[in-house]
Design an enzyme around this catalytic site. Structure first.
Site, mmCIF file in Angstrom:
data_model
loop_
_atom_site.group_PDB
_atom_site.id
_atom_site.type_symbol
_atom_site.label_atom_id
_atom_site.label_comp_id
_atom_site.label_asym_id
_atom_site.label_seq_id
_atom_site.Cartn_x
_atom_site.Cartn_y
_atom_site.Cartn_z
ATOM 1 N N SER A 295 0.815 -1.224 0.000
ATOM 2 C CA SER A 295 0.000 0.000 0.000
ATOM 3 C C SER A 295 0.843 1.266 0.000
ATOM 4 O O SER A 295 0.509 2.244 -0.683
ATOM 5 C CB SER A 295 -0.935 -0.001 1.215
ATOM 6 O OG SER A 295 -1.774 -1.130 1.201
ATOM 7 N N HIS A 346 0.133 4.735 4.213
ATOM 8 C CA HIS A 346 -0.487 5.302 3.017
ATOM 9 C C HIS A 346 -0.033 6.742 2.781
ATOM 10 O O HIS A 346 0.450 7.084 1.696
ATOM 11 C CB HIS A 346 -2.010 5.261 3.150
ATOM 12 C CG HIS A 346 -2.573 3.879 3.134
ATOM 13 N ND1 HIS A 346 -3.917 3.615 3.265
ATOM 14 C CD2 HIS A 346 -1.972 2.666 2.995
ATOM 15 C CE1 HIS A 346 -4.123 2.311 3.204
ATOM 16 N NE2 HIS A 346 -2.954 1.719 3.053
#
Length: 516
Positions: A295, A346
């Protein structure tokens, strides 16, 4: 004369494209109508140059509204636009039969359009065009003469059309070239590696098994604090469950291939890994849990697209800009809403990917000083996250993380280290103080520090009165110290909690006999 109007129309369109930096949006099949637009900072101007003749005011109004609706449905406007102005320039033989002066200062009936102007070039052509240039904030004047010879007029009109077509084709080629700078080979390779490793994880113990994840190189702060920093790289290729893998690989298939086409193979892989490292470091600094996944690197690819948008704003918003920004914002909001999502990774990867894009730059771009500055910023960014992570005691001494470590150490019979870890973690304990004291008592029993163990167990059952294991060990310690009254009370508490456990019943009966 229609050919004369065609000449004026194409002269105006070519001037807007060559001198005023307008881009052609659409052109009708019979070249009777052109739509162009220009973005200046956050201001957008859309110009319609039409040869359509309308007899009545209401027909002009209906045409204006319909075109404005269609345009807004089919183009992506800059996300943070400040104003949108629409200019309808009609080059016609005559004006509508009824009065049309109300159209000059009309209010658009279409949402999002701040200003809408209508110009009818019939009798006073030069005056109307001057008015249009003023309202559209155009800086270069348009001066031309219309050939008297019909054949010359037709020839020049056709020449103007060809020039417009050539500019449009060149612009389309330039845009296509921006998205074809590399074939997405490495995206597919990374995707395949992730799938293979996931299958291996499943075969060797399961991708949701913490022990298997740690063994294969998941982000594990405890191990990283002891020097296993390579986990930042290896964790990028591990995924927790099939849904996690499918979601990330879908993103890699669409976003990864797009970024690789824009930046080329080598630049893509540099951005991917630099973003992944930044995301992993942010996860280390902000998230105590065992973590894995691509991610951080994938959000770095979004950062690369945002950097592309910064360098090519017109192309960005004309193609994918609004969608990219919407997806990024949506994912960040989702990350803050769902506790299990590693939002630190993220956002850390997103920033890292943006900076990494400044390091490698877009192909055919030379900006050594900017690249050097980007390298310095990236180094400060990553090492800043590292420094913060090393000093972020709330994360590194997280009680859940430390209990997992303590359980491993107990299996390895490293009891002294258990007592040290519990002592350093207790000041940060919020919900698991009873469990931490239980484990320290367990270690001290093996180290024969019975008084310390007894004290920890007494505190543990105060925090958790239903803690059966703590009551049981406490009863055994009281029995060993010949404190039979306390031992019996502890045994009675055990039976109140669970009267079906045979070992509790046996202990109670032993204590009753000893008391008698």
């Amino acid at each position: 004369m229609f050919i004369k109007n065609q000449f004026i129309q194409n002269k105006l369109v070519l001037h807007l494209m060559e001198q005023e930096e307008f881009e052609l949006l659409t052109v009708s099949s019979n070249q009777e109508e052109y739509l162009l637009w220009k973005t200046n900072k956050r201001n957008v101007d859309i110009v319609r140059v039409s040869l359509k003749q309308y007899d009545w005011n209401r027909e002009v109004e209906a045409s204006v509204q319909q075109v404005e609706k269609n345009v807004l449905q089919n183009i992506q406007l800059p996300l943070f636009k400040q104003s949108l102005s629409f200019h309808h320039v009609f080059i016609v033989e005559y004006e509508p039969v009824d009065s049309w002066s109300n159209l000059m200062n009309r209010e658009s009936a279409v949402n999002k359009i701040d200003h809408s102007f209508v110009y009818l070039c019939a009798k006073d052509r030069d005056e109307v065009l001057a008015h249009f240039f003023q309202k559209a904030h155009l800086h270069r004047s348009l001066a031309f003469s219309i050939p008297d010879n019909l054949f010359e007029l037709e020839y020049q009109t056709e020449t103007l059309k060809q020039k417009i077509q050539k500019i449009q084709k060149n612009e389309e080629k330039a845009i296509l070239a921006l998205f074809n700078r590399g074939k997405p080979r490495l995206s597919y390779l990374i995707l395949a590696i992730n799938i293979i490793i996931f299958l291996l994880l499943e075969y060797r113990g399961g991708s949701v098994n913490p022990e298997t994840l740690i063994q294969f190189g998941a982000k594990y702060n405890v191990a990283m604090m002891e020097g296993e920093w390579w986990r930042i790289i290896t964790s990028m290729f591990l995924h927790i469950g099939i849904f996690h893998l499918a979601l990330n690989m879908l993103a890699l298939y669409f976003i990864g291939t797009l970024v690789e086409r824009i930046y080329g193979n080598i630049r893509f892989v540099i951005i991917y890994f630099l973003a992944g490292i930044a995301g992993g470091m942010a996860s280390f600094a902000l998230n105590p849990s065992i973590a894995a996944g691509a991610s951080g690197a994938l959000f770095g690819l979004f950062g690369a697209l945002l950097y592309f948008g910064l360098k090519n704003p017109k192309v960005f918003f004309k193609t994918m800009g609004t969608n990219v920004i919407f997806i990024v914002i949506l994912n960040i909001i989702f990350g803050f809403s769902v506790p299990q999502v590693d939002n630190g990774a993220h956002i850390g990867g997103l920033i890292g990917g943006f900076i990494a894009s400044g390091i490698v730059m877009l192909p055919k771009t030379k900006a050594f000083m900017q690249q050097l500055i980007a390298v310095v910023v990236y180094v400060f960014y990553v090492f800043g996250l590292l420094a913060f992570g090393l000093t972020n005691e709330d994360v590194q001494y997280d009680e859940t993380l430390q209990i997992h470590r303590i359980q491993q150490l107990i299996e390895e019979e490293q009891y002294e280290e258990v007592t040290e870890i519990v002592s350093s973690t207790l000041p940060y304990a919020k919900e698991l103080e009873a469990e931490l004291r239980f484990y320290r008592a367990f270690a001290n029993i093996y180290l024969e520090s019975f008084d310390i163990a007894k004290s920890d167990l007494e505190t543990a059952v105060q925090h958790r009165p239903d803690f059966e294991e703590a009551w049981y060990n406490l009863a055994l310690l009281y029995q060993q110290e010949n404190e039979y009254d306390k031992a019996l009370q502890a045994a009675e508490k055990l039976l109140d909690l669970n009267n079906e456990e045979s070992s509790y019943q046996t202990l109670y009966e032993e204590l009753k006999r000893a008391e008698n």
